[in-house]
Design an enzyme around this catalytic site. Structure first.
Site, PDB file in Angstrom:
ATOM      1  N   SER A 120      46.155  47.259  38.642  1.00 54.67           N
ATOM      2  CA  SER A 120      45.081  47.713  39.527  1.00 54.67           C
ATOM      3  C   SER A 120      45.210  47.236  40.967  1.00 54.67           C
ATOM      4  CB  SER A 120      43.728  47.255  38.967  1.00 54.67           C
ATOM      5  OG  SER A 120      43.759  45.865  38.715  1.00 54.67           O
ATOM      6  N   THR A 223      39.818  45.626  41.446  1.00 58.09           N
ATOM      7  CA  THR A 223      40.237  45.136  42.753  1.00 58.09           C
ATOM      8  C   THR A 223      40.236  43.619  42.787  1.00 58.09           C
ATOM      9  OG1 THR A 223      39.288  47.043  43.815  1.00 58.09           O
ATOM     10  CG2 THR A 223      39.439  45.065  45.163  1.00 58.09           C
ATOM     11  N   THR A 241      43.591  46.716  46.584  1.00 63.12           N
ATOM     12  CA  THR A 241      43.497  47.456  45.323  1.00 63.12           C
ATOM     13  C   THR A 241      44.416  48.682  45.308  1.00 63.12           C
ATOM     14  OG1 THR A 241      41.886  48.454  43.803  1.00 63.12           O
ATOM     15  CG2 THR A 241      41.649  49.028  46.102  1.00 63.12           C
ATOM     16  N   ARG A 251      42.262  59.989  48.130  1.00 63.87           N
ATOM     17  CA  ARG A 251      40.934  59.351  47.949  1.00 63.87           C
ATOM     18  C   ARG A 251      40.955  57.891  48.443  1.00 63.87           C
ATOM     19  NH1 ARG A 251      39.127  54.622  44.879  1.00 63.87           N
ATOM     20  NH2 ARG A 251      36.966  54.951  44.318  1.00 63.87           N
ATOM     21  N   GLY A 253      38.553  54.432  48.392  1.00 64.22           N
ATOM     22  CA  GLY A 253      37.358  53.816  47.823  1.00 64.22           C
ATOM     23  C   GLY A 253      36.685  52.935  48.858  1.00 64.22           C
ATOM     24  N   THR A 274      33.603  44.954  43.858  1.00 65.30           N
ATOM     25  CA  THR A 274      34.586  45.490  42.923  1.00 65.30           C
ATOM     26  C   THR A 274      33.877  46.537  42.073  1.00 65.30           C
ATOM     27  OG1 THR A 274      36.101  44.937  41.114  1.00 65.30           O
ATOM     28  CG2 THR A 274      34.106  43.626  41.284  1.00 65.30           C
ATOM     29  N   GLY A 275      34.657  47.459  41.544  1.00 68.88           N
ATOM     30  CA  GLY A 275      34.052  48.501  40.721  1.00 68.88           C
ATOM     31  C   GLY A 275      34.140  49.865  41.382  1.00 68.88           C
TER      32      GLY A 275
END
Ligand code: SD4
Length: 363
Positions: A120, A223, A241, A251, A253, A274-275
């Site tokens: 990741s 991340t 990340t 994309r 984030g 994170t997430g």
């Protein structure tokens, strides 16, 4: 079952709470109570983390000379997830020598970026829908200088490129081919980041039903965000990340976005996220956490409030994991997530430990 292991860390006795493989397992109620006496300074520290039946975590850190004053805990470094344990080692090498927080947060997350087994972050990160590994990163120092790269390919250390953007250009963010070309100009080597293991995972995903519809898979994104305060009391943060696995090409984030994935204000504190980045962006997540601290909330309270805001703004929370991690100028820390499973690594001169964050709900 928790296993406690004693080991030597930078010449100091540490207690490690090892990570139990699945982050998303159900865990029995647990309390960590620690008492340590620092003989030389005559300082007593007591830390309690206890999860309530509701899943809420009440954190209390008392550290003082017995006269009601609080000691600032520094240097200190915290970072997201289990991989933060190794990353904090990298950061601590800098901090224990009196190095600055900016160098620490860069060196720290570089450890994770180079870990090919980590799916990741950096090398070995899972690719996008088209099989291309694209990385996002940002960094911010105590003077609120910041740099970021988005959707960069074939460069092992996007965090260092982000730092170069901060230090060597008048800009904050470079993306895509522009970011790659800039990195090459600055001497970063070209490197294929798609490991055979990550490629195999991608091929498997392509053959599966799941690729036919966008799906939030909470296991696909972890991340590393890192926050540090150095011996001078200055804060810095970093975030890096490979983002949401099998995302659409192009994309971005929250992780490369200052204010979303990371925010530092040296007068107040620092936060990272994170997430699911799309959810973090909607509430300007890390900036929100820092502003809540500015308005008097503890790091723990601020993270909880930001998570509650995410919950309030989303009708469908199915699979929507977000976690925040924060630190204030006293070296107090907090962490909270929507769902159970988020944890973070914390390193000071006394401890190197993995701590479970509080959460709003179980999966
Ligand atoms: C993203 N926030 O790209 C990142 C992924 C992540 O833990 O944080 N994973 O949305």
């Amino acid at each position: 079952m928790a296993i406690f292991q004693k080991g030597d860390f930078s010449g100091l006795l540490v207690i490690q709470i090892p990570y139990i493989k699945s982050k998303f397992r159900t865990m029995s109620r647990r309390k960590f109570i620690k008492n340590s006496v620092l003989g030389a300074a005559g300082i007593m520290a007591l830390q309690t983390n206890a999860r309530c039946e509701s899943g809420e975590v009440k954190s209390k850190e008392l550290k003082g000379k017995g006269d009601g004053t609080r000691e600032v805990i520094k240097p200190i470094v915290i970072s997201t997830w289990r991989h933060g344990m190794e990353a904090n080692h990298g950061a601590w090498k800098v901090l224990k020598e009196g190095g600055n927080a900016l160098d620490a947060v860069e060196k720290g997350v570089m450890v994770t970026e180079s870990d090919a087994d980590n799916r990741s972050v950096g090398l070995g990160g899972l690719p996008d829908r088209d099989g291309i590994v694209t990385l996002d990163a940002c960094i911010m120092n105590h003077e609120q200088d910041c740099g970021a790269v988005g959707c960069i390919t074939d460069i092992e250390h996007p965090i260092s490129v982000a730092r170069k953007v901060m230090e060597d250009t008048p800009h904050v963010m470079l993306v895509g081919k522009g970011a790659y070309d800039f990195a090459r100009e600055k001497g970063f080597p070209h490197k294929n980041l798609l490991t055979p293991e990550a490629e195999a995972d991608w091929k498997k995903w392509k053959e599966s039903e799941s690729q036919k519809k966008p799906e939030i898979n909470h296991e696909n994104h972890d991340t590393i965000g890192m926050l540090a305060m150095d011996a001078n009391g200055n804060l810095s943060g970093s975030c890096t990340t490979s983002g949401w696995a099998f995302k659409l090409h192009g994309r971005l984030g929250d992780s490369p976005l200052i204010g979303a994935g990371l925010f530092v204000d040296n007068e107040v504190g620092a936060a990272c996220a994170t997430g699911l980045g799309e959810a973090v962006i909607r509430i300007a997540g890390s900036s929100t956490v820092v502003e809540l601290m500015r308005n008097g909330k503890s790091p723990q309270e601020a993270c909880e409030e930001a998570v509650r805001r995410i919950i309030a703004k989303h009708k469908n929370l199915e699979g929507l994991q977000v976690g925040f991690l924060a630190m204030n100028k006293k070296g107090e820390v907090g962490a909270y997530s929507v769902y159970e499973g988020f944890d973070y690594a914390k390193t000071t001169k006394d401890n190197h430990e993995l701590i479970k964050a509080g959460f709003d709900r179980k999966w």
